[in-house]
Design a protein around this motif. Structure first.
Motif, PDB file in Angstrom:
ATOM      1  N   ASP A 258       0.850  -1.192   0.000  1.00 11.89           N
ATOM      2  CA  ASP A 258       0.000   0.000   0.000  1.00 11.89           C
ATOM      3  C   ASP A 258       0.884   1.239   0.000  1.00 11.89           C
ATOM      4  OD1 ASP A 258      -3.187   0.429   0.718  1.00 11.89           O
ATOM      5  OD2 ASP A 258      -1.958   2.140   1.320  1.00 11.89           O
ATOM      6  N   SER A 259       0.326   2.356  -0.446  1.00 14.52           N
ATOM      7  CA  SER A 259       1.067   3.616  -0.433  1.00 14.52           C
ATOM      8  C   SER A 259       1.121   4.236   0.953  1.00 14.52           C
ATOM      9  CB  SER A 259       0.436   4.616  -1.418  1.00 14.52           C
ATOM     10  OG  SER A 259      -0.932   4.843  -1.088  1.00 14.52           O
ATOM     11  N   ASP A 260       0.332   3.711   1.895  1.00 10.72           N
ATOM     12  CA  ASP A 260       0.356   4.129   3.289  1.00 10.72           C
ATOM     13  C   ASP A 260       0.966   2.985   4.101  1.00 10.72           C
ATOM     14  OD1 ASP A 260      -0.850   4.107   6.101  1.00 10.72           O
ATOM     15  OD2 ASP A 260      -1.447   6.100   5.418  1.00 10.72           O
ATOM     16  N   ILE A 261       2.055   3.261   4.807  1.00 12.02           N
ATOM     17  CA  ILE A 261       2.781   2.180   5.494  1.00 12.02           C
ATOM     18  C   ILE A 261       1.929   1.510   6.571  1.00 12.02           C
ATOM     19  CG2 ILE A 261       3.885   3.643   7.255  1.00 12.02           C
ATOM     20  CD1 ILE A 261       6.457   1.994   6.725  1.00 12.02           C
ATOM     21  N   ARG A 262       1.064   2.288   7.232  1.00 12.52           N
ATOM     22  CA  ARG A 262       0.201   1.686   8.253  1.00 12.52           C
ATOM     23  C   ARG A 262      -0.828   0.770   7.604  1.00 12.52           C
ATOM     24  NH1 ARG A 262      -4.513   2.780  11.508  1.00 12.52           N
ATOM     25  NH2 ARG A 262      -4.189   1.981  13.625  1.00 12.52           N
ATOM     26  N   GLU A 263      -1.391   1.205   6.481  1.00  7.12           N
ATOM     27  CA  GLU A 263      -2.371   0.371   5.795  1.00  7.12           C
ATOM     28  C   GLU A 263      -1.723  -0.881   5.227  1.00  7.12           C
ATOM     29  OE1 GLU A 263      -5.662   0.566   5.890  1.00  7.12           O
ATOM     30  OE2 GLU A 263      -5.252   2.183   7.324  1.00  7.12           O
ATOM     31  N   ALA A 264      -0.468  -0.766   4.765  1.00  5.26           N
ATOM     32  CA  ALA A 264       0.252  -1.951   4.296  1.00  5.26           C
ATOM     33  C   ALA A 264       0.429  -2.947   5.440  1.00  5.26           C
ATOM     34  CB  ALA A 264       1.605  -1.556   3.710  1.00  5.26           C
ATOM     35  N   VAL A 303      11.367   1.892   0.080  1.00  2.18           N
ATOM     36  CA  VAL A 303      12.000   3.018  -0.614  1.00  2.18           C
ATOM     37  C   VAL A 303      11.504   3.241  -2.034  1.00  2.18           C
ATOM     38  CG1 VAL A 303      14.114   2.874   0.739  1.00  2.18           C
ATOM     39  CG2 VAL A 303      13.951   1.597  -1.392  1.00  2.18           C
ATOM     40  N   ASP A 304      10.819   2.292  -2.634  1.00  2.00           N
ATOM     41  CA  ASP A 304      10.429   2.428  -4.038  1.00  2.00           C
ATOM     42  C   ASP A 304       8.981   2.887  -4.138  1.00  2.00           C
ATOM     43  OD1 ASP A 304      12.904   1.705  -5.184  1.00  2.00           O
ATOM     44  OD2 ASP A 304      12.503  -0.380  -4.684  1.00  2.00           O
ATOM     45  N   MET A 305       8.823   4.193  -4.102  1.00  2.00           N
ATOM     46  CA  MET A 305       7.500   4.799  -4.028  1.00  2.00           C
ATOM     47  C   MET A 305       6.739   4.583  -5.332  1.00  2.00           C
ATOM     48  SD  MET A 305       7.286   5.923  -0.938  1.00  2.00           S
ATOM     49  CE  MET A 305       8.040   4.333  -0.590  1.00  2.00           C
ATOM     50  N   PRO A 306       5.371   4.542  -5.215  1.00  2.00           N
ATOM     51  CA  PRO A 306       4.612   5.018  -4.055  1.00  2.00           C
ATOM     52  C   PRO A 306       4.238   3.942  -3.034  1.00  2.00           C
ATOM     53  CG  PRO A 306       3.116   4.627  -5.857  1.00  2.00           C
ATOM     54  CD  PRO A 306       4.487   4.294  -6.377  1.00  2.00           C
ATOM     55  N   ASN A 307       4.693   2.693  -3.211  1.00  2.40           N
ATOM     56  CA  ASN A 307       4.179   1.622  -2.360  1.00  2.40           C
ATOM     57  C   ASN A 307       5.216   1.066  -1.400  1.00  2.40           C
ATOM     58  OD1 ASN A 307       1.654   1.758  -3.593  1.00  2.40           O
ATOM     59  ND2 ASN A 307       2.217   0.289  -5.182  1.00  2.40           N
ATOM     60  N   TYR A 308       4.729   0.576  -0.267  1.00  6.74           N
ATOM     61  CA  TYR A 308       5.531  -0.136   0.725  1.00  6.74           C
ATOM     62  C   TYR A 308       5.135  -1.612   0.713  1.00  6.74           C
ATOM     63  CZ  TYR A 308       6.103   4.567   2.770  1.00  6.74           C
ATOM     64  OH  TYR A 308       6.376   5.904   2.965  1.00  6.74           O
ATOM     65  N   VAL A 309       6.074  -2.484   1.089  1.00  4.19           N
ATOM     66  CA  VAL A 309       5.764  -3.892   1.319  1.00  4.19           C
ATOM     67  C   VAL A 309       6.087  -4.207   2.779  1.00  4.19           C
ATOM     68  CG1 VAL A 309       6.213  -6.292   0.711  1.00  4.19           C
ATOM     69  CG2 VAL A 309       6.353  -4.526  -1.053  1.00  4.19           C
ATOM     70  N   ILE A 310       5.064  -4.568   3.523  1.00  5.45           N
ATOM     71  CA  ILE A 310       5.209  -4.979   4.918  1.00  5.45           C
ATOM     72  C   ILE A 310       4.767  -6.436   5.021  1.00  5.45           C
ATOM     73  CG2 ILE A 310       4.556  -4.544   7.311  1.00  5.45           C
ATOM     74  CD1 ILE A 310       6.099  -2.245   6.036  1.00  5.45           C
TER      75      ILE A 310
END
Length: 322
Positions: A258-264, A303-310
């Motif tokens: 997700d583009s929001d780290i908390r939502e990811a 680091v590779d915007m716009p998305n994070y992988v958690i």
């Protein structure tokens, strides 16, 4: 089972379901890919920081493929078994202006070229973390163990059009997850007929999250591609790994993208709750509790915007009945 190969020149620079496959394979077939480094060959073992001034960033993070897998249909899952990885004898790490978690604080380009000292076999087929090493600073005694993996692994998205290879997506892409070493298995949601799998971005070593750079290297990688019909709950990358960074414990991991780290992060936990319900018969409340007491949250790609992988990693040893 058949063995196929994808050549170094068979690449593309966008995830796009209109790109014609370079080969067609059957489910269960093995494919070997010969991948250039993430600079697309622009950086070599003899490069220096001046090379970065002429770097064409539009050519970065190319992937080899795509591969069409017979029988794969939207709603299926593609199982990707990482069978073997072979780095070059050199690699590079760079601070490229505009890239990285602290790009605003490190605006000047910097490049480090590494000598990779590989073991006698010259490849990692075991995932046991004994691939080799590289000196970060031999005079100061700083030595980095080599734990190779491919940063880019994905399938074509169902949404039409070209999508950059720089960020990660629910269908994979630049997931930069260091746990996907030899012996691990990645699960990807199929959104188009044939799945259209591609791979690239060889890393000899990287920390969780890749805050600024990895040891980028050309890579030969062999994977086995199998279509699964019984895992429709896989909506983002899932994987299993025998963690080469902390002993021999095996984990199952679900991710959120997700583009929001908390939502990811929330999505990763929700996906684990779903997995625990389907595969282990737990109710949602039970599964959520188990995530809290036994699951490890990890930042895999930030680091590779716009998305994070958690990801949330669950030790398989806690399940004592198969």
């Amino acid at each position: 089972m058949s063995i196929h190969s994808v050549k170094r020149a068979q690449t593309h620079l966008a995830w796009d379901n209109s790109i014609a496959p370079v080969i067609h394979v059957s489910s269960g077939d093995t494919v070997t890919f010969d991948c250039l480094d993430a600079s697309n060959g622009q950086i070599t073992a003899s490069s220096n920081a001046a090379t970065l001034a002429s770097l064409n960033v539009s050519l970065l993070d190319q992937v080899n493929g795509p591969v069409h897998i017979a029988g794969a249909q939207p709603g299926d899952t593609l199982r990707v078994d990482v069978c073997g990885l072979e780095t070059a004898d050199w690699g590079w790490s760079a601070l490229i202006p505009g890239f990285g978690l602290l790009a605003d604080e490190f605006p000047e380009p910097a490049l480090k070229v590494w000598k990779l000292v590989r073991n006698s076999a010259g490849k990692d087929v075991s995932g046991n973390g004994e691939y080799g090493y590289a000196w970060f600073n031999e005079e100061k005694g700083i030595k980095v163990p080599l734990k190779p993996f491919c940063g880019e692994m994905g399938v074509a998205p169902g949404k039409d059009g070209a999508h950059s290879t720089i960020p990660p997506y629910a269908t994979g892409g630049n997931i930069d997850t260091r746990h996907l070493t030899a012996g691990s298995t990645l699960y990807l949601p199929v959104e188009v007929p044939g799945a259209l799998f591609s791979i690239g971005d060889g890393h000899a070593a990287q920390g969780d999250g890749e805050c600024g750079t990895a040891i980028e290297t050309p890579m030969k990688v062999t994977v086995r591609l199998t279509v699964l019909k019984e895992k429709p709950y896989v909506k983002t990358p899932h994987f299993t790994t025998r963690n080469p960074h902390a002993g021999t414990e095996e984990f199952y991991c679900t991710t959120g993208v997700d583009s929001d780290i908390r939502e990811a992060t929330r999505a990763a936990v929700r996906n684990m709750i779903t997995f625990l319900g389907v595969e282990h018969g737990l109710g949602a409340v039970e599964a959520y509790m188990l995530c809290s007491v036994a699951g490890d949250l990890r930042m895999h790609e930030v680091v590779d915007m716009p998305n994070y992988v958690i990801g949330i990693m669950m030790p398989k040893s806690i399940f004592t009945k198969t």
